[in-house]
Design a protein around this motif. Structure first.
Motif, short mmCIF file in Angstrom:
data_model
loop_
_atom_site.label_atom_id
_atom_site.label_comp_id
_atom_site.label_asym_id
_atom_site.label_seq_id
_atom_site.Cartn_x
_atom_site.Cartn_y
_atom_site.Cartn_z
N ALA A 2 -30.71 128.25 -16.40
CA ALA A 2 -30.40 129.71 -16.52
C ALA A 2 -29.28 129.68 -15.40
O ALA A 2 -29.27 129.35 -14.18
CB ALA A 2 -31.43 130.54 -16.22
N GLN A 3 -28.21 130.43 -15.82
CA GLN A 3 -27.10 130.84 -14.86
C GLN A 3 -27.69 131.89 -13.83
O GLN A 3 -27.35 131.83 -12.67
CB GLN A 3 -25.89 131.22 -15.68
CG GLN A 3 -24.87 131.71 -14.79
CD GLN A 3 -24.21 130.68 -13.79
OE1 GLN A 3 -24.40 129.39 -14.08
NE2 GLN A 3 -23.34 131.01 -12.86
N LEU A 4 -28.42 132.74 -14.47
CA LEU A 4 -28.95 133.72 -13.68
C LEU A 4 -30.56 133.90 -13.98
O LEU A 4 -30.94 134.05 -15.11
CB LEU A 4 -28.51 135.13 -14.08
CG LEU A 4 -28.44 136.33 -13.42
CD1 LEU A 4 -27.99 136.15 -11.88
CD2 LEU A 4 -27.86 137.39 -14.10
N SER A 5 -31.19 134.10 -12.81
CA SER A 5 -32.90 133.87 -12.89
C SER A 5 -33.32 135.03 -12.04
O SER A 5 -33.31 135.08 -10.86
CB SER A 5 -33.24 132.29 -12.49
OG SER A 5 -34.71 132.70 -12.46
N LEU A 6 -34.06 135.79 -12.66
CA LEU A 6 -34.79 136.79 -11.99
C LEU A 6 -36.18 136.52 -12.13
O LEU A 6 -36.81 136.66 -13.29
CB LEU A 6 -34.42 138.42 -12.44
CG LEU A 6 -33.09 138.92 -12.07
CD1 LEU A 6 -32.03 138.08 -13.04
CD2 LEU A 6 -32.99 140.40 -12.52
N LYS A 7 -36.85 136.54 -10.86
CA LYS A 7 -38.37 136.13 -11.00
C LYS A 7 -39.16 137.51 -10.24
O LYS A 7 -38.70 137.31 -9.02
CB LYS A 7 -38.73 134.74 -10.45
CG LYS A 7 -38.25 133.64 -11.52
CD LYS A 7 -38.94 132.38 -10.95
CE LYS A 7 -38.39 131.44 -12.09
NZ LYS A 7 -37.77 130.40 -11.09
N LYS A 8 -39.86 137.97 -10.78
CA LYS A 8 -40.72 139.35 -10.31
C LYS A 8 -39.97 140.19 -9.22
O LYS A 8 -40.44 140.47 -8.31
CB LYS A 8 -41.83 138.52 -9.57
CG LYS A 8 -42.81 137.94 -10.55
CD LYS A 8 -44.04 137.45 -9.87
CE LYS A 8 -45.20 137.07 -10.83
NZ LYS A 8 -44.85 136.38 -12.29
N LEU A 61 -34.31 135.94 -6.65
CA LEU A 61 -33.14 135.99 -7.61
C LEU A 61 -32.14 134.60 -7.45
O LEU A 61 -31.89 134.26 -6.08
CB LEU A 61 -32.21 137.22 -7.08
CG LEU A 61 -30.77 137.18 -7.72
CD1 LEU A 61 -31.13 137.64 -9.21
CD2 LEU A 61 -30.07 138.25 -6.92
N ALA A 62 -31.99 134.01 -8.55
CA ALA A 62 -31.15 132.86 -8.45
C ALA A 62 -29.90 132.83 -9.11
O ALA A 62 -29.88 133.48 -10.48
CB ALA A 62 -31.90 131.69 -8.62
N GLY A 65 -28.61 128.29 -10.09
CA GLY A 65 -29.58 127.49 -9.62
C GLY A 65 -29.92 127.72 -7.98
O GLY A 65 -30.91 126.90 -7.49
N ARG A 66 -29.22 128.42 -7.46
CA ARG A 66 -29.33 128.51 -6.00
C ARG A 66 -29.97 129.85 -5.75
O ARG A 66 -29.41 131.00 -6.27
CB ARG A 66 -27.97 128.69 -5.43
CG ARG A 66 -28.11 128.80 -3.55
CD ARG A 66 -26.62 128.29 -3.25
NE ARG A 66 -25.60 129.04 -3.67
CZ ARG A 66 -24.50 129.32 -2.60
NH1 ARG A 66 -24.41 128.95 -1.47
NH2 ARG A 66 -23.50 130.05 -3.06
N VAL A 67 -31.01 130.09 -4.83
CA VAL A 67 -31.80 131.53 -4.56
C VAL A 67 -30.67 131.93 -3.76
O VAL A 67 -30.21 131.56 -2.67
CB VAL A 67 -33.02 131.22 -3.73
CG1 VAL A 67 -33.78 132.57 -3.12
CG2 VAL A 67 -33.93 130.37 -4.71
N VAL A 68 -30.15 133.48 -3.88
CA VAL A 68 -29.25 134.18 -3.29
C VAL A 68 -30.02 135.43 -2.52
O VAL A 68 -28.97 136.18 -2.19
CB VAL A 68 -28.22 134.34 -4.26
CG1 VAL A 68 -27.51 133.09 -4.73
CG2 VAL A 68 -28.49 135.39 -5.65
#
Ligand code: ADP
Ligand code: ADP
Length: 231
Positions: A2-8, A61-62, A65-68
């Motif tokens: 995923a290019q953009l990943s939102l978790k909770k 938020l990544a 692949g990097r948490v930002v």
């Protein structure tokens, strides 16, 4: 990946109002994702958190692949296009496009190449010497999109970019933006898009997938065909 990943992902504003409640979402590399929902559903809050313009209260938020979560906006590899595109009135179109790159210390030849490419993609090579007041609304909005393109971001964020245009122009800009996305993707350029709108027609005609928001939660994420054309 995923290019953009939102978790909770959570957002509570300083006044105590909880605007976003545990949002989980993955946007694939090269995908055109639309956030749609009525005013106040937190479309803009989510986009601004991705952009780094609003702090994140909870979750992860990544980007790429990097948490930002703690990373400043400038370092996130994103570019945002606003409804209110505010071009610099005293600069030519060329210089409006080049300005951010100049600030970043980009070499002159590289600036020329990137501005030239963006102008070609947006069919505005003939507008480069004009000033913003000499542009139509649609032309000015294309310059605003061009300013994002020259940055070559990993993710483009659009916040209701067409809502100041009249209906006819809006329809042609929709087509132009979806064509542009396809062209970038086919040429192997970074082309992941998150596009915010309250307009269902816009969502349906532009989104490859659509994330339907309500009161700070996701109701459904699906393709336009599944969301709107189910018998
Ligand atoms: P949308 O973009 O979908 O119209 P917003 O993200 O702007 O929604 O707002 C989501 C909710 O958060 C709304 O109820 C709004 O009133 C509230 N909100 C937005 N900004 C703030 C703020 N700075 N402080 C408190 N509440 C806010
Ligand atoms: P600066 O003096 O700010 O370094 P440049 O020397 O790069 O600016 O450019 C001078 C002017 O020439 C700018 O106003 C810009 O509009 C124009 N210009 C530069 N390169 C191009 C180009 N490839 N196409 C069209 N106009 C250009």
């Amino acid at each position: 990946m995923a290019q953009l990943s939102l978790k909770k992902i959570e957002k509570t504003y300083p006044n105590g109002f909880k605007a976003v409640h545990g949002v989980d979402l993955e946007v694939r590399d090269g995908e055109f994702m639309v956030f749609v929902g009525p005013s106040g559903c937190a479309k803009s809050t989510l986009l601004r958190m991705v952009a780094g313009l609003e702090s994140i209260s909870g979750g992860e938020l990544a980007i790429g692949g990097r948490v930002v979560n703690q990373l400043p906006a400038k370092q996130r590899g994103i570019a945002m296009v606003f409804q209110n595109y505010a071009l610099y009135p005293h600069m030519t179109v060329f210089d409006n496009l080049a300005f951010g790159l100049k600030l970043a210390g980009t070499p002159r030849a590289e600036i020329q190449a990137r501005v030239g490419e963006a102008a070609k993609l947006l069919e505005m090579e003939h507008l480069l010497e004009r000033y913003p007041k000499q542009l139509s609304g649609g032309q000015a909005q294309r310059v605003a999109v061009g300013r994002a393109i020259v940055k070559r971001p990993g993710v483009f964020l659009f916040d209701e970019p067409l809502s100041n245009l009249d209906a006819k122009l809006r329809a042609s800009m929709r087509a132009r933006l979806t064509d542009l996305h396809r062209t970038l993707r086919e040429s192997g350029r970074p082309s992941t898009v998150v596009y915010v709108t309250h307009d269902q027609v816009e969502a349906m005609t532009m989104g490859e997938r659509i994330c339907v928001l309500k009161d700070g939660t996701i109701q459904q994420v699906d393709t336009p065909a599944v969301l709107y054309e189910r018998p």
